[in-house]
Every structure is written in C-alpha cells, then in structure tokens.
Write a protein that holds these residues in place. Structure first.
Motif: not given
Length: 400
Positions: A244-256
């Motif tokens: 289920x979705x969690x609020x926020x954007x993951x601050x990590x490496x972006x594959x694409x």
C-alpha cells in the motif's frame, strides 16, 4: 623436451643344462626370437597440425562423478564467489574442451543477453578454470559466452548465466509501528528486507538503547527467520506486487524516470518490466512522474514529503517477519530500538535499524493550578482517543 618411447618389445630366450656327476654344465643359452614396435621420437611441446581435421574441439562436462570421471551436461559453469567483501566481488568460470591434435584456446565474453558482449568484450581465459575479480552490473541476468578454438580456427561455443550478480549489502529496515508506547512490558516491530540474492535461513534480532550493530544492551542477539513477502489481496494488475502506498518520495538512487504515466499501475508495470533490481517506485499524481528505485526506505534511503508523491515497495522478492517482545521491564523515558542482523548466501552481512519506540508512562504535566478542585489519573484504555488502536491497551493509570 624430447621423448623417446618404445611402446612394446618382446624377447624369447632359452637355455640348456647338463648334469654330470656332481657338476652342472650350461651347454646352450641364447635368444631364439624377438620383436620390437618402432620407437617414437617426439618433442612433447610440439603438436602436429592436421589440416584435414574438420572437427572443432570437443566440449567436456564440467562436473565429476563419484568415479572421478567427467559426467553430466556439457558446457560452462559460472558462480559468484562466496564470502568476499561486497565491494570486492569475483566470479569463477569453468569450461573444459580438448582436441586430439591441436592446441585449444579458451575465450569468454559477458553480456546482458545471450551471446552479448556489452558488459565485457572477448577475453582470454588462460586455462580451464579462472577466478576473476570484477565489478559487474547487479540485479539483472548476466550471460557468459565461452568459445574453444583450435589451431585450425574451428570453434565450439557454450553459454552459462547468473540470475543476478550481487555487489550490495542486504537492504531494508526495522519498522516500529509505535513511536511512543505506554505499555509497561511489550515491544512490537517488523523486519523488512529487500535483497536480490537468496538469504540464509537464520538471522538475528536484538533490543538495545541505540540502533545498529551494538544495539543489543537490553535483549541480546537471538535467532529469527524471515518469510517471503506475499502478494496483496484484493488488488488487480501490477499493483498487487507492491505494498500500500506511503506518503513521500524516496530519496535514493533513481534507476529510471518515466513520464507521463497516467496511473501508479502503469508505473508498477514499468518497475516489473525493468527487472528484479527494481524494488520500489515513487509516483507523483500531479505531474504523472514515475521514479524507479533499487532501494527501499531504510538506513541508506528515506522518505521525504514532496507534493503528491507516494512510494510503493515491491512484494514477492522481499522478506519480512514480525517481532514481539513480552514481559520486558521497560523503563519510563527510555527509547528502545529493535535491531536486526541479516545475512545472504554470499556472506554479506547488514544491520537493519529503525526509529525506535519511546516509553512514556506519565501524562503531560499541566503546571501550577491554583484553583484545583480535582486531579486524578485513570486507565481510559480505548476511550482515550478516537484515533487510538485498541491493541494491547496498557493497564497503566496514565491519563490525567
């Protein structure tokens, strides 16, 4: 080095003796017949080249049976080397081939598809078995192509592959569902692991006053098992493979990054098609932006509230377990951390951490009240707050 070899030599000898009184006299002794196969003279480092031999080298099986003979399927064998540091990975490659009259040269290449050379170009092996320290792409299948070529230029080619080449520590986190607790003796947490290599059967959990490797001051390290994360029930499409979705954007490496994608379901399909190294994605509803990640929220990545971003974690390739500690002598005003030690089959060890749970048995102090008419404490239990979850409600009289 010159070799002189006589494969076979036969001789027939005879003799005759005569006994005269007390003395034996030898009256005949000699060779009646003899035969010898022609002697072979050859330098052992010189191999004859036979131009009329149209056959390529023979590929031998890579496994040896109980009789110490090569048996099983013919081809090559590749394995990632266990018990090395995750930043110093290596693989072993084996391929056995022979030619009766010619020298055999072995070369190999690596690609992301069968027969490909886009990861490593053709390289000489220098023997039937080779250990190669190498930093290769992880989270995707890799294919090795090995070629055995004789002096006539004829080749035999075989292929082998790895589902993933792992050069990262197990990723994940310990999730404390309660940042604050007034229960006098119970702690609850969830261990969540995302890893593309298989995990070992046994792992460890502990409780301490600090997160990480040394957080075992309160409850020492004890064994625990992890289960595969199940798929979501009641959800159709690719989203059933994600949490289920969690609020926020993951601050990590972006594959694409893909945009515009009209729904998170399309973003989930994009992640599934990318491969097993995509373990989560962040989707922004306003701009219809889809970011694919090779990490989940944990020690090396975190969620940050940003616009309409939601984060989804992939199920099925991860592991999880729930942790419950009962009858603990918890202390007022102390923060407790449940920590986990996780190991995969390659021997990579990581310590997963969480935000911890603060134990608070007392209500807020109102300060000095001069016209006080009554002041008492009671255990309101589920009536304390409309948002309180009525699970393991504390018997403490801690509501003023």
């Amino acid at each position: 080095m010159d070799l002189v070899l006589t494969p076979l030599r036969l001789e027939l000898k005879a003799f005759a003796e005569l006994f005269l009184l007390f003395k034996t006299v030898n009256i005949f002794e000699g060779t009646i017949w003899k035969y010898q196969v022609p002697t072979i003279h050859q330098n052992i480092f010189t191999k004859k080249k036979r131009d009329d031999d149209p056959s390529p080298p023979n590929v031998l099986p890579t496994t040896i049976n109980e009789r110490r003979r090569r048996a099983g399927p013919e081809g090559c064998m590749v394995n990632q080397v266990y018990n090395r540091a995750y930043y110093d990975t290596a693989f072993t490659l084996e391929m056995f081939a022979q030619d009766e009259v010619s020298e055999v040269k072995l070369t190999y290449a690596i690609g992301t598809h069968k027969g490909g050379t886009n990861v490593q170009a053709w390289t000489e092996m220098g023997g039937n078995t080779r250990l190669v320290p190498a930093k290769l792409p992880g989270g995707i299948p890799l294919h090795w192509t090995v070629s055995a070529t004789n002096t006539q230029g004829l080749s035999s080619t075989v292929q082998c592959s790895l589902n993933t080449y792992d050069s990262t520590l197990p990723d994940g986190r310990v999730e404390h569902p309660y940042k604050y607790s007034s229960h006098p003796s119970k702690l609850v947490a969830f261990i969540i692991v995302a890893e593309d290599s298989p995990l070992k059967e046994m792992h460890y959990k502990a409780v301490g006053f600090s997160p990480g490797q040394y957080g075992n001051q309160f409850v020492g390290w004890k064994e625990t098992r992890l289960d595969h994360s199940p798929l979501r029930q009641g959800v159709a499409g690719a989203l059933q493979h994600f949490t289920t979705p969690m609020d926020g954007k993951l601050i990590a490496n972006v594959l694409k990054t893909a945009k515009p994608l009209r729904s998170p379901d399309l973003c989930a399909e994009e992640c599934m098609n990318h491969g097993s190294n995509c373990v989560s994605f962040s989707y922004e509803y306003h701009s219809e932006t889809c970011d694919l990640h090779d990490q989940v929220a944990g020690a090396n990545a975190y969620l940050r509230i940003s616009g309409t971003y939601k984060n989804y974690e992939r199920l099925g390739i991860g592991y999880h377990t729930s942790v419950e500690y009962d009858n603990l002598p918890l202390t007022q005003g102390t923060q407790y951390f449940v920590n986990a030690k996780v190991t995969n089959v390659l021997g990579y060890v990581d310590h997963l951490i969480g935000e911890g749970t603060m134990v608070d048995f007392t209500p807020p102090e109102p300060g000095l009240i001069l016209n006080n008419q009554s002041d008492f404490l009671r255990a309101d239990q589920c009536n304390a707050s409309v948002s309180q979850r009525c699970l393991e409600v504390t018997p403490q009289e801690n509501h003023r």
